[in-house]
Every structure is written in structure tokens, then in C-alpha cells.
Design an enzyme around this catalytic site. Sequence first.
Site, PDB file in Angstrom:
ATOM      1  N   ASP A  28      65.353  16.681  17.805  1.00  0.00           N
ATOM      2  CA  ASP A  28      65.092  17.927  17.073  1.00  0.00           C
ATOM      3  C   ASP A  28      65.586  17.878  15.633  1.00  0.00           C
ATOM      4  O   ASP A  28      66.313  18.772  15.182  1.00  0.00           O
ATOM      5  CB  ASP A  28      65.734  19.123  17.798  1.00  0.00           C
ATOM      6  CG  ASP A  28      65.431  19.152  19.278  1.00  0.00           C
ATOM      7  OD1 ASP A  28      64.294  18.796  19.638  1.00  0.00           O
ATOM      8  OD2 ASP A  28      66.321  19.513  20.075  1.00  0.00           O
ATOM      9  N   GLU A  59      57.058  25.934  19.965  1.00  0.00           N
ATOM     10  CA  GLU A  59      58.494  26.095  19.706  1.00  0.00           C
ATOM     11  C   GLU A  59      58.828  25.388  18.399  1.00  0.00           C
ATOM     12  O   GLU A  59      57.951  24.948  17.663  1.00  0.00           O
ATOM     13  CB  GLU A  59      59.303  25.500  20.867  1.00  0.00           C
ATOM     14  CG  GLU A  59      58.978  24.028  21.142  1.00  0.00           C
ATOM     15  CD  GLU A  59      59.654  23.471  22.373  1.00  0.00           C
ATOM     16  OE1 GLU A  59      60.720  23.987  22.770  1.00  0.00           O
ATOM     17  OE2 GLU A  59      59.125  22.508  22.957  1.00  0.00           O
TER      18      GLU A  59
END
EC number: 3.2.1.37
Length: 536
Positions: A13, A191
Site C-alpha cells: 500500500d 478502495e
Amino acid sequence: MIRNPILPGFNPDPSICRVGEDYYIATSTFEWYPGVQIHHSRDLVNWRLVRRPLERKSQLDMRGNPDSCGVWAPCLSYADGQFWLVYTDVKRFDGSFKDAHNYIVTAPAVDGEWSDPVYVNSSGFDPSLFHDEDGRKWFLNMQWNHRPENHTGAAHNAFDGILLQEWDAKGKRLVGPVKNIFAGSRQGLVEGPHLFRRNGWYYLTTAEGGTGYDHVVTMARSRMIDGPYEIHPDIHLITAKDHPEAPLQRAGHGQYVETPAGEAYHTHLCGRPLPPQRRCTLGRETALQKCIWRDDGWLYLEHGSPVPEVEVPAPDGAATAEKPQSVSCAFSEGELPADFQWLRTPEPERIFSLSARPGHLRLFGRESIGSWFEQALVARRQEHHDFRAETTVEAAPEVYQQVAGLTHYYNRYKFHALGLTMHETLGRVLTILSCPGDYPDGSLTFPVGSGVAVGEGPLELAAEVRGNDLRFFWRPAGAGDWQAIGPVLDAGVVSDEGGRGEHGSFTGAFVGMFAFDITGRAVPADFARFAYTALS
């Protein structure tokens, strides 16, 4: 050239931020403490870990957080003379709910002390903070829907679009209406939102497709910050979902950055699967792709395909990559080396000490290996498919409930451990505790049964991983040849895809030292050294 992954091993991420000529990347740490890894670079090629900012109880307490929960998807930015870090602490994994709480911390210097957190909201995870040109600030996160109904048009009802709301920095609160600005593409599972502004457009990148082999970076743009957003002509900016032969798989979830000269790059996470089962034993890693802006006002990967490449051009003046292949720690500096982390607890003094016996890392045996609350396990990331780790341990177990040694560890369901313990008739023994991932209740197997008698004195322990195979070794400290113990074990299960499969967990493999004492007496174990060496 930039050689991917730029941050090998468990570093998912990636949120990237440039301040002047300095680049910073923040990555998720999930249940590992301290929270969030921040790496620094001056050339996008060489990266160095400079801070884990969530380091005290007031900022982060993950005791009781399930595996693969904790700190998800941080966003790092710089504005108003300080750094801003947004992150989620996820408290639930299975079932319909997530219980995802979002916070903001700040610091004037990235390597200094960070503030106590300001609570923001809990409507979903993967938050980010966008600083607009007019000084206003906007908070984004995905919206989590626990119901079966779908009213927003998102391709997956639980991942119910991207929310936008204004952040009042002075009042430290969200203000104004909450708007759902993007439902995602047909890929679904939207997301990881990040906004940036260029030439009058607001560009939004999101992650879609989950964390497995269908992962993507999707791009959209709008003239207004709250939409409507039109999707990129190719829909996905980065993905390997239709190219199983590509060396970098599971590509998605990243952020855009420009060099001072205006060159465009985009981070993304990735995985490097091993045959034959395509298990990513190094977890989700961080990569970087060179991009270009075309005349249509859209961003594309420079080489013309959304499939990420291993080598991409670096900015002018970049140095040759320098990555050490061997790291050795003698625990003589009085503080834990930067490579190491532990699990969940903000009270590390209860699980280890570097001063109780100078020159040693002392672990205090606490709860069992795999506990979600307080276990004494200090480990570093696996960064290579082939490696060897060694340590020297001294311990005086009195009963079989006291065990200390070396472990190849992912979570409570997926690990192998070589432990020194006490047997009623054999005396001190080395045994192997293995949890190979396919036991839903986390039951152990014991590949060498009761164990091998080892007598008194300190022992050297080693773990050697070559691809999907793990072998443990031991010898009396400083004496004799290394002796193999137990069978070849399945190292590949210590991976994202092991056990429950690619969406069942998504952190990464560690190797390190552990001690547990389920009598409750906290019997210690002392470790004199730790060495990690790449074998290929």
C-alpha cells in the site's frame, strides 16, 4: 535504472510524497509494531527506512487485533510546514463488519516525534488526505457496507464507493456534507483512494480487484472535486491481471508523484509468485513505474502497457542501487536494530529488553506463539526467496510449557518454529512446532515428535529457506558442524496464499526469535546474535 521491487518483502500500500528533492514512502504494517514504515530516497532508486511513527500506546494499541488487521493503507503528505499521516486501525477481519477507525497524526520532521492521533471517522478504511491549491483539505476513504443491499452502483456492495468530506484542520474535525464520489469500475472492490490536481483536473486513483491476482490501479478524473468522475480510457493504469507470465503480479494500490523536473512516476504494490502454486512468499512489496502524460490529458505507463516492469528508467543523476545481502546484529547497541518489529503491543518492555543482559536480546516468555495479545516475538522481514537466518540462544526451560528459539512466521496459522524446551525424560530438547496453514483451529504439528536431546549450554539455531522449502539446523554454540533437524518443511505456506488463500491474509513472512511461557512465570531467553543472509 529503478529495479523493482524497490522495497522488497512485506511493504504494501505505498503512499509516496515528495518534499523538495526528498521522497518518502509510507507502507502498511498491519499487526506489526511500531506502526507504519516510512522510507526515504533522494533518487527513487535507493531507499532507507527512517521512521516508524506510531510508536506509543496513545497512538496505537493493537492487542487483540486479529491477524491481518491493525494499520491499513497509510497516506503520507506534506503541507503547511509539516507532514501529515492518515491511517486506519482495523479491529475486525472476519464477518460482515470491519470496525475500521481512521486517524491523523502530524510531525514537523518525518524522522522526529509524531503527534498523538486525532480521530476522524470509522465509515471505512484506506483513508487519504488531499491538500487543495486553495488551502482546503479533503478526507477520503472507502465506504464499508455490511448489508446485502447495493444502492450506490458499486460493483461489490461491501466496497460501497469512495467518500469525500472536508477536513477542518483548525477545528480538527470533518465538516460539511459527505459525498460518495466514485463507485469504481466493473472490476469492483474499490478502495485505496488518492487525489491529485493537474491542469485544472482532479485525478483520482483507486485500488480495485482485491489484494490478489486481479488487483489493479484504476484512474478517473473530474473538473470538480466531488465529481462526476470519468474513468481512464484504458480503465486501469496499472495491472497484471491478464498477464500471468509477468514477473510482477498482484499490481495495484499506489500513488502518483512528480520529480522536481516534472517526470511522472506511480507507486504500486506487487507480489512475486513462486511456482508451482503461485504463492507470494515475500508478501506484497512496493514497486515504482515511470509514467507519461499524453495529449489526451491522461496518465499512462511510459512503456505503453499497464503491465508493470521490473526495470524502469530512473531520474537523471540517480545512483546505482545498493542493497545489502547480509545483515548481522550483535545486540550491543542498547536499542533494537531498525530491521526488527514485534506484534501488537505498545508495551515492548514486557516482552523484551536489551539492558537486562548487555550484549543480548532478552525475551520474556509470555503468551503462546500466535497469541493476538502479548507474545514475545521479535523478527525481521523475509526479503529474498532464498535466505539463511541464524541466532544463538541461551535458556533454562523447566517444563515443556516454556519454549524459545527461531521461527519463520506469518501469523498464528502459518509458521514453523525450532524451539528449545524441556522434556520429562529426555531433558533439554530441540523440537519443531509447525502450523502449516490448513488447520482452521490453529493446531500444531510436531515434525520431530518429542524432540532431540541437546544437553546444557547455549545453542546456535539456523533456518534455511530455498524457494518453497525450509530446513532447520542446530549445533552447540561455537562447536562442531551444523546438524539438520527434522524434515524439509513447506516454506511456501508462510505466504499470503498459504492456508486460506490469497484473500485470507495479506501481510508477509518474517524470520526471528521467540519465547513463550504459558506457565505465566515469564521465564526469559537470551539471544546473543542474529544474522540474515541472502542466498541468491
